[in-house]
Design an enzyme around this catalytic site. Structure first.
Site, PDB file in Angstrom:
ATOM      1  N   GLU A  60      -1.425   8.584  -5.893  1.00  0.00           N
ATOM      2  CA  GLU A  60      -0.251   8.033  -6.576  1.00  0.00           C
ATOM      3  C   GLU A  60       0.122   8.800  -7.832  1.00  0.00           C
ATOM      4  OE1 GLU A  60      -2.556   6.225  -5.145  1.00  0.00           O
ATOM      5  OE2 GLU A  60      -1.412   5.073  -3.671  1.00  0.00           O
ATOM      6  N   HIS A 129      -2.606  -6.962  -2.654  1.00  0.00           N
ATOM      7  CA  HIS A 129      -1.314  -6.705  -2.007  1.00  0.00           C
ATOM      8  C   HIS A 129      -0.338  -7.809  -2.395  1.00  0.00           C
ATOM      9  CE1 HIS A 129      -4.207  -4.518   0.560  1.00  0.00           C
ATOM     10  NE2 HIS A 129      -3.219  -3.711   0.857  1.00  0.00           N
TER      11      HIS A 129
HETATM   12  C1  LIG Z   1      -4.600   3.724  -4.122  1.00  0.00           C
HETATM   13  C2  LIG Z   1      -4.142   3.213  -2.805  1.00  0.00           C
HETATM   14  N1  LIG Z   1      -2.990   3.644  -2.297  1.00  0.00           N
HETATM   15  C3  LIG Z   1      -2.538   3.206  -1.124  1.00  0.00           C
HETATM   16  C4  LIG Z   1      -3.260   2.294  -0.407  1.00  0.00           C
HETATM   17  C5  LIG Z   1      -2.744   1.771   0.933  1.00  0.00           C
HETATM   18  N2  LIG Z   1      -3.621   2.305   1.984  1.00  0.00           N
HETATM   19  C6  LIG Z   1      -4.622   1.567   2.473  1.00  0.00           C
HETATM   20  S1  LIG Z   1      -5.553   2.432   3.543  1.00  0.00           S
HETATM   21  C7  LIG Z   1      -4.598   3.803   3.395  1.00  0.00           C
HETATM   22  C8  LIG Z   1      -4.926   5.036   4.168  1.00  0.00           C
HETATM   23  C9  LIG Z   1      -6.333   5.480   3.955  1.00  0.00           C
HETATM   24  O1  LIG Z   1      -6.579   6.604   4.733  1.00  0.00           O
HETATM   25  P1  LIG Z   1      -8.025   7.226   4.811  1.00  0.00           P
HETATM   26  O2  LIG Z   1      -8.572   7.395   3.436  1.00  0.00           O
HETATM   27  O3  LIG Z   1      -7.946   8.448   5.642  1.00  0.00           O
HETATM   28  O4  LIG Z   1      -8.913   6.121   5.504  1.00  0.00           O
HETATM   29  P2  LIG Z   1      -8.754   5.547   6.982  1.00  0.00           P
HETATM   30  O5  LIG Z   1      -7.957   4.312   6.862  1.00  0.00           O
HETATM   31  O6  LIG Z   1      -8.080   6.589   7.802  1.00  0.00           O
HETATM   32  O7  LIG Z   1     -10.138   5.292   7.449  1.00  0.00           O
HETATM   33  C10 LIG Z   1      -3.569   3.569   2.497  1.00  0.00           C
HETATM   34  C11 LIG Z   1      -2.541   4.568   2.143  1.00  0.00           C
HETATM   35  C12 LIG Z   1      -4.449   1.837  -0.979  1.00  0.00           C
HETATM   36  N3  LIG Z   1      -5.206   0.920  -0.382  1.00  0.00           N
HETATM   37  N4  LIG Z   1      -4.873   2.310  -2.162  1.00  0.00           N
END
Ligand SMILES: Cc1ncc(C[n+]2csc(CCOP(=O)(O)OP(=O)(O)O)c2C)c(N)n1
Ligand SMILES: Cc1ncc(C[n+]2csc(CCOP(=O)(O)OP(=O)(O)O)c2C)c(N)n1
Ligand SMILES: [Mg+2]
Ligand SMILES: [Mg+2]
Lengths: 327, 345, 327, 345
Positions: A60, A129
């Protein structure tokens, strides 16, 4: 005019502004092919391509910082923060950077950008959220803070935000996205940033709100109307700059005021509204300014009972109206 | 050194700048920039002792890295998101001594901030030097955004940013470099590694000798150079600029430099650096080193040097005089430039 | 009792708490050999060693995050943020993490830690070494927010903060560090977090302040005393939890109230105080609650003229007192 | 495969677990953990379709990485700062299906949060599973702090944290790893790289194939493993744990895994992943792969497998039944645990 949802207003604004001005671009997590987790940017990727509708890394601070940099070099970025809860890591880039580029350079640099973020609860989002974050940013000089509550305003205000020469925080209550429907005028229009709007006229008390709470106040006003309580409901739309005139004019008429906000009570932006009314409207007041707000607990729990306990509701607001009217 | 060895060494040195295609005049310009930066910087400390400059932060010891890098850029085309030690860098890109002194005295006409920011918060739109805060590493991401915009707009611009080695520990540094790596942007990060972040030594800042080791993790080129060697920095930066311009992606350059002064006028480095270390460090003077190079290459006579020194000194004198006499900002202007004065465009 | 500076109070508190409890450790930038840029931790490195007085990398989010982690595993961290202006990058770790560990785990985890940060202006610090940040954190449930204004309180409150089972934001006004001297009691004592203190009794108006502004209010009160204006000055000391009782008791007596804060006016914590007084003290008020605060510009410029224009001063406060007294 | 080749392959496989010193019983326990995790996970989606679980986020496809890593830890001694896909990891460390189902139904007695957090925000103090937020990567720094405290207190504990590959782009990830590298802490970061962060593909997330390439820049060990291969992950983690315990510093492990389901119940991955890619990915089932391994090593008969599957299913049935019938939290308890209830200590 067609009846549309609030998020359609957002989407149309982005689409029109991107079509109008090729400097405008959108960046954020999942804004591309997926069209955003709430589908606010749906269709833009197909229409404008990856360079202008960019899925960023999960970072972010970089989303905002890249937006700032691109604004310094002639683009007009619209950054999406996926949930307002996740805007905190970008706090420094927003507060120390975007908000101060113009001031610290004595007006020789500008930082026109928009940061959009869905906020608010009542959607089973749990602690992370559901948050309201507007108080943090409405306290920061150099930022404008906008929160639309109708599809028409969502579109008109967002278009104004994109054209604004300064950074605009544009918060959209996620529960209003599909719940709130309304007519969106055909053709191009802009809704100016700044002026509040009286959504319901009334004589007995003034109710100031924004976002989802505007609708809850209208519901509450409707429900107490039968009891002879005539409540005026002001939809702030813009928290910064604040439309003191509309608020104070109303209080002068009603002599009673309440502020309704979903954020935690203490230090929420409703405190500022209450302070302004109590300060500048002192002579007109027949009763203390009431605040209906979320309780001072970290955030909204996931389980239904506690989520409901947290959220200001039309019933809670109506109760407060009754009390205030009979003070 | 024997006559012979000395002659050989000189030839090798000549070959170095010739191999880089640098004309003697260019070299003298660079030398002058270093001397000027040093003269201004020294003067700041005098002004500080005189109670005229409440805050001083210094680039002494970093000059070769900055002037060498600047020489590889096109002023007003390529961008710099600088940090507070970049006086020499900014002078080389078009900042004048008067511009700078106006900021030291916090004068109304200070082009960087109209006296709003502390000195050394450089900003000069026409030179593509972006405005920065005091919060370290934030500007790294701005440079990435600038580079992204340049490409999007089809502009042939490279964005450079400078930070200290301590600032590479910040999340913003990482987020910026990763973003630049993903998009293979025309972006260069120059880390001026002077072994300390205020008092925090290198060993407590990172687990590696050079953060250039991080470049591979972003899919970008990484190089460590002797930041006291102007030509080495020039060469590395020029290559990075060419990479950026030809779409071959970003570069991370770590220039090992010396911090001659305490962190700032509020610090005393003798409190945390052993005397032997300080002494050894002070021997690594990049200005002297380049002077020696020029002299050994017979490009700088003692008279020329004398003249350059004097010209710089009087330029600084003049700047100080004018700046000191210049108008301070109006108190009432405090309300200006919070938002655009022309209203929504 | 010996007369000492406020920063000596801070230093003594840290020293005593580290000597008392080996779980206590200090971390931050330059807190080690250098003893901190304001010398708050001077001597601790020599006394307790590097592992307990740790110079961290230049990374505020890590400073707070490591503190959180160490608290989860049995230590009691006291993190120093070098300037409050640089706390923003740690906003998420403070707001989303430290403040919520207990709540989100339903009380099964705790996060006892202290975050110290020098704040405030009037020291030629310019835009980024002068800010007030207390409003951001006093709005966050789960955090306590403490701002001492005397050497005695600095020591006693900081010792309480170290022993508090929850996260405490401990803001020290950097201009008070050496300017404010006072007696520090011999021997061990704790000043409880929570209660405000009346620093000067008065009958005509109530003045609520914290940090440096407490002293400016006392100066102002002194200067208007000769004009027959008797001002009561309350030093809040703790913003969260807020001592409503002391404030409201005073307003009940004086019927006139003002809040003085150095932070930007809009949305500053003074808005909350004003809202509380105007809400709960409504019946007692003979005049609107006055706010004397920093203007709504991004921050305090470096040049002297604009810095002075920004700072609330004893003279500005005295003027406001005169106006309020004669309302 | 010819009889001979198949026999040779089996022997090689046997040698693998034998070389790792893993008894057949350990292997079956691990297999059971994977089967249980899968059964719970599948049930969540059923509950979601039934309208009983408003939110589901899944670990299907990640099980081998998690169970393999967990097997190298000492439950209740070593720490886990988990992320939302770590169901199998947490089960292996002591979370029960009932514990988990109580959180799915947001019940009062949910040990992770008393129904306050969304499901899959694991926390179990007695198992040294720390509480986490939804904000990704924040827990990485907590694990670093936990490791720092362990060393300061003279405790022989290793702190492990898991994140997705997308989360490595965050500043917190960087700040945490750098800190761990500086102090050579007993810290392990396991990146479960499933190629996507919600819809954002790997190529837009980072400029490298594996973030293990970043380890060198922190002065730590880095390794990329096939996260579908339980034994490989076990081996890598065991080595990292030994490194940590013996003071040889932290390790970054990247486990390449598959995300079988959409990101969460709010997502539909068919919108952004091509069908061929999905199809190929779904063939990389770590549970099946380990089952095949066990069968070929003659460690798991069809009956045994049947029995394990059935036991897991009925365990899940029971957990769902009990959890569904359990008490929801009291609305009035919303005010509890903002601060300590016992007041200042
Ligand atoms: C700081 C933050 N930004 C956005 C989100 C929303 N969000 C939740 S999971 C996710 C993707 C995470 O991807 P990754 O780290 O590759 O883990 P995966 O879900 O693929 O296992 C996002 C953008 C969040 N939880 N925290
Ligand atoms: C985010 C942030 N934290 C702290 C500071 C205070 N500070 C100013 S300079 C500095 C040290 C910077 O060290 P380094 O990056 O190595 O640069 P150097 O000064 O050595 O050139 C610190 C801690 C700051 N400006 N910004
Ligand atoms: Mg340094
Ligand atoms: Mg992923």
């Amino acid at each position: 005019m067609a009846v549309k949802t609030l998020i359609e207003g957002v989407r149309e604004a982005l689409d029109e502004e991107m079509a109008r001005d090729e400097r405008v671009w959108v960046l954020g997590e999942d804004v591309g092919k997926k069209g955003g987790v709430f589908l606010a940017t749906e269709g833009l990727y197909a229409r404008y391509g990856e360079a202008r509708v960019l899925d960023t890394p999960l970072a972010e601070s970089a989303i905002v910082g890249v937006a700032v940099g691109s604004a310094l070099n002639g683009l007009v970025p619209v950054a999406e923060i996926q949930f307002a809860d996740f805007i905190h890591p970008a706090f420094d880039q927003i507060v120390s950077e975007a908000a101060r580029v113009r001031y610290r350079s004595n007006g020789t640099w500008a930082c026109p950008l928009v940061i959009r973020a869905p906020f608010g609860g009542g959607v089973h989002g749990g602690l992370y959220h559901s948050q309201s974050v507007e108080a943090f940013y409405a306290h920061v000089p150099g930022l404008k803070v906008v929160i639309p509550s109708t599809p028409e305003d969502a579109k008109g205000l967002l278009k104004s935000a994109v054209r604004d020469p300064d950074p605009v925080m544009f918060f959209e209550h996620k529960k209003t996205y599909r719940l709130i429907k309304g007519e969106i005028p055909e053709g191009e229009y802009l809704t100016p940033i700044g002026p509040a709007v009286v959504r319901r006229e009334g004589s007995k008390l003034t109710c100031v709100a924004w976002g989802l709470m505007t609708h809850y106040c209208l519901e509450a006003a409707e429900s107490v109307a039968g009891e002879g309580i005539s409540a005026e409901v002001i939809d702030l739309r813009t928290l910064q700059p604040l439309d003191r005139e509309t608020i104070l004019r109303s209080v002068e008429k009603t002599a009673r005021a309440m502020v309704v906000y979903e954020d935690n009570l203490t230090g929420g932006f409703g405190a500022e509204i209450a302070a302004v009314i109590a300060g500048e409207g002192f002579e007109h007041l027949d009763a203390p300014v009431t605040r209906v707000a979320g309780p001072d607990v970290p955030a909204m729990p996931f389980n239904r009972a506690q989520e409901e306990a947290f959220m200001p509701s039309p019933a809670k607001i109506a109760d407060a109206m009754r009390k205030l009217a009979t003070y | 050194m024997s006559e012979d060895a000395s002659a050989r060494a000189t030839r090798a040195r000549e070959l170095r700048h010739e191999a880089l295609g640098l004309e003697p005049e260019r070299l003298l310009t660079m030398y002058r920039q270093m001397v000027l930066a040093r003269a201004i910087d020294r003067r700041m400390w005098v002004l500080n002792r005189q109670g005229k400059a409440p805050f001083v932060i210094s680039g002494q010891g970093h000059e070769a890295a900055q002037v060498g890098a600047a020489a590889a850029l096109r002023p007003g085309v390529d961008w710099l998101c600088p940090y507070y030690r970049d006086l020499a860098f900014c002078l080389a890109l078009g900042l004048t001594p008067l511009d700078f002194m106006l900021s030291v005295f916090a004068r109304r006409d200070d082009p960087s901030s109209g006296g709003r920011q502390m000195p050394s918060h450089f900003s000069l739109p026409k030179a593509h030097i972006a405005t920065t805060s005091s919060t370290v590493a934030t500007q790294v991401i701005h440079a990435v955004g600038i580079a992204y915009a340049a490409r999007a707009r089809g502009l042939d611009e490279v964005a450079v940013t400078c930070v200290g080695e301590g600032s590479t520990s910040k999340g913003d540094w990482h987020e910026g470099l990763n973003f630049a790596g993903v998009h293979r942007l025309p972006f260069i990060c120059i880390v001026q590694d002077n072994d300390y972040a205020i008092s925090v030594p290198h060993r407590l800042q990172m687990g590696v000798d050079s953060v250039a080791a991080r470049a591979a993790g972003y899919g970008m080129a990484g190089v460590t150079v002797d930041g006291g060697d102007l030509l080495a920095v020039y060469e590395a930066t020029r290559e990075a600029v060419e990479k950026g311009r030809s779409g071959r992606g970003p570069t991370l350059i770590v220039a090992k430099v010396a911090r001659f002064t305490s962190h700032s006028s509020d610090d005393d480095q003798r409190r945390y650096r052993p005397p032997e270390e300080l002494e050894a460090m002070l021997r690594r003077d990049p200005v002297e080193r380049f002077r020696t190079y020029l002299q050994q290459a017979s490009l700088l006579s003692d008279q020329d040097d004398e003249r350059i020194q004097q010209e710089c000194t009087s330029e600084v004198d003049r700047a100080v005089q004018i700046a000191e006499a210049a108008e301070p900002p109006d108190a009432s202007d405090i309300y200006r430039h919070v938002f655009s004065e022309s209203g929504p465009g």
